[in-house]
Design a protein around this motif. Structure first.
Motif, PDB file in Angstrom:
ATOM      1  N   ILE A   1       0.840  -1.205   0.000  1.00 37.08           N
ATOM      2  CA  ILE A   1       0.000   0.000   0.000  1.00 37.08           C
ATOM      3  C   ILE A   1       0.869   1.247   0.000  1.00 37.08           C
ATOM      4  O   ILE A   1       0.625   2.198  -0.757  1.00 37.08           O
ATOM      5  CB  ILE A   1      -0.960  -0.013   1.208  1.00 37.08           C
TER       6      ILE A   1
ATOM      7  N   ASN B   1       2.148   1.980  -3.305  1.00 42.37           N
ATOM      8  CA  ASN B   1       1.085   2.179  -4.310  1.00 42.37           C
ATOM      9  C   ASN B   1       0.807   0.935  -5.154  1.00 42.37           C
ATOM     10  O   ASN B   1       0.306   1.029  -6.269  1.00 42.37           O
ATOM     11  CB  ASN B   1       1.410   3.365  -5.235  1.00 42.37           C
TER      12      ASN B   1
ATOM     13  N   PHE C   1      -1.578  -1.260  -5.016  1.00 44.06           N
ATOM     14  CA  PHE C   1      -2.881  -1.533  -4.411  1.00 44.06           C
ATOM     15  C   PHE C   1      -3.493  -2.843  -4.911  1.00 44.06           C
ATOM     16  O   PHE C   1      -4.111  -3.574  -4.143  1.00 44.06           O
ATOM     17  CB  PHE C   1      -3.831  -0.366  -4.688  1.00 44.06           C
TER      18      PHE C   1
ATOM     19  N   CYS D   1      -7.453   0.870  -0.766  1.00 41.85           N
ATOM     20  CA  CYS D   1      -7.000   0.225  -2.007  1.00 41.85           C
ATOM     21  C   CYS D   1      -8.085   0.301  -3.077  1.00 41.85           C
ATOM     22  O   CYS D   1      -7.818   0.637  -4.235  1.00 41.85           O
ATOM     23  CB  CYS D   1      -6.634  -1.233  -1.756  1.00 41.85           C
TER      24      CYS D   1
ATOM     25  N   GLU E   1      -8.400   3.783  -4.505  1.00 37.09           N
ATOM     26  CA  GLU E   1      -7.289   4.088  -5.414  1.00 37.09           C
ATOM     27  C   GLU E   1      -7.430   3.358  -6.748  1.00 37.09           C
ATOM     28  O   GLU E   1      -7.011   3.867  -7.782  1.00 37.09           O
ATOM     29  CB  GLU E   1      -5.948   3.719  -4.759  1.00 37.09           C
TER      30      GLU E   1
END
Length: 429
Positions: free
Chosen positions: A84, A87, A89, A119, A122
């Protein structure tokens, strides 16, 4: 497909690439550790895992695909959190779901659900994120967890924003701010996040003066530094530009440049340069601004990014129209149309410019058609401020032509549409 262990997958890819264990380990770790990882006698940290994926020239998601991560719960949680922070995700979601399905650990379910929601947000899975947030909202109500409730409400606001439901997004974000005031020790980082979200939402609905106030408040918070601060300077510059406060816009644009220039990658630098040119166009020779944008468009075309080039051409068309260069405005608007998809938000601006061109040429039919197309695009993307502005532009034109009834009907349609949008979201005027 057969499910492999992580070590088997790394070894399989390494051999396909023709890389030795010594070459894979070089500069990362010892060859002995690579041997232990491949034989599943050692587990790589998230940082090592990312480095191995880079060295093997495969996406981390591909490295973990169909891999049996038979990790201890604490290791799995640490790996998920590392993903996480990095990034990653998409690869974190299965790990979080595995932990949620198990009852054999002491990791708080609420924490897992919150990270899963982050997550999903995103990744743009807003409906799934909304379902998880509703679970968390109920938990907060039952257990009176103020800290968690602030996070949940902030994410609910973000989800509503992604769905273009701005009144609902403002409602949840304001609730997050109110809940934060109940917490004994207020987290300055959460304060900044809420203020920035409130600023962004007010900016989206056209309330730029309020947006500027929220951005300014966020900048007063000491923890709000570094790259985030630079981005906020840039957003504030754009807000002041929309208010035609050009001195403030230039001041914050220069502050943004200082903070972001060293940290930005090549793509971010091009994007920042684009925005700075548009912010500074009022103080410079407009032809110089156009030439700078043309150079930027050429860079985007050289790297094959037609969409970004189209956005630049759209802004060149706008500058030309602002300076009465009708033919050039039309030419660059058409270049933008060739580069952008019909549903791109930037096409709203392109159609507005083209409407200006055709009205100037006294081609009323085409002028109206392009304004109507701009309205459709702004509605599609929930751009209420732009929608109101383009409708007012049309109504002023109709009034000047003596077509008062049509102008009135268009204003009525706008009012009905805006009221309907609010009612759908549970807000009645």
């Amino acid at each position: 497909m057969n499910i492999s262990s992580l070590g088997q997958r790394i070894r399989e890819i390494r051999l396909k690439k023709g890389i030795t264990q010594i070459e894979l380990a070089s500069g990362l770790c010892t060859p002995s550790l690579i041997s232990q990882i491949e034989s599943d006698r050692a587990r790589p940290s998230y940082k090592t895992l990312v480095a191995l994926a880079t060295r093997l020239d495969v996406p981390l998601e591909h490295l973990l695909q169909e891999v049996n991560l038979d990790l201890e719960f604490s290791s799995k949680y640490k790996l998920a959190m590392g993903m996480i922070r990095g990034n990653e995700f998409q690869t974190a979601v299965p790990l979080l779901n595995d932990l949620l399905e198990s009852q054999q650990h002491r990791i708080q379910r609420e924490s897992l659900l919150l990270e899963l929601t982050r997550c999903l947000v995103e990744l743009g899975n807003v409906l799934e994120a909304e379902k998880v947030l509703q679970q968390l909202d109920q938990i907060c109500f039952t257990e009176r967890n103020d800290h968690l409730h602030v996070e949940v409400l902030l994410l609910l606001g973000k989800v509503a924003e992604l769905k273009n439901e701005y009144p609902i997004a403002l409602f949840h974000t304001n609730r997050a701010w109110n809940e934060l005031q109940k917490v004994e020790e207020i987290d300055a980082d959460n304060q900044a996040k809420i203020l920035i979200q409130l600023a962004s939402l007010h900016e989206r609905v056209g309330k730029v003066a309020e947006a500027a106030e929220y951005y300014e408040k966020a900048l007063l918070l000491n923890p709000y530094n570094g790259e985030d601060r630079g981005k906020t300077f840039l957003r504030l510059a754009e807000v002041y530009d929309r208010q035609k406060k050009f001195e403030q816009a230039e001041e914050y644009a220069m502050k943004a440049t200082v903070l972001l220039q060293e940290q930005a990658n090549a793509e971010q630098k091009r994007e920042m340069k684009h925005r700075l040119i548009m912010l500074q166009r009022e103080k410079s020779d407009w032809k110089v601004s156009v030439q700078k944008l043309l150079n930027l468009a050429e860079q985007y075309e050289q790297i094959g990014d037609k969409s970004k080039a189209g956005e630049v051409f759209a802004d060149i068309a706008l500058i030309c129209s602002e300076n009465g260069e009708i033919d050039e405005s039309w030419a660059y608007a058409e270049k933008a149309r060739m580069s952008l998809s019909d549903t791109s938000p930037t096409m709203g601006q392109v159609h507005r410019v083209l409407s200006f061109v055709y009205f100037h040429r006294e081609d009323e039919e085409k002028g109206k058609r392009h304004l109507d197309n701009a309205v459709k695009i702004y509605k599609r993307h929930g751009k209420f401020a732009e929608l109101e502005e383009v409708t007012l532009h049309m109504c002023r034109y109709l009034n000047e032509k003596g077509e008062h009834r049509e102008a009135f009907e268009r204003m009525e349609l706008l009012h009905t549409y805006m009221t309907g949008q609010l009612e759908q979201r549970g807000i009645v005027l």
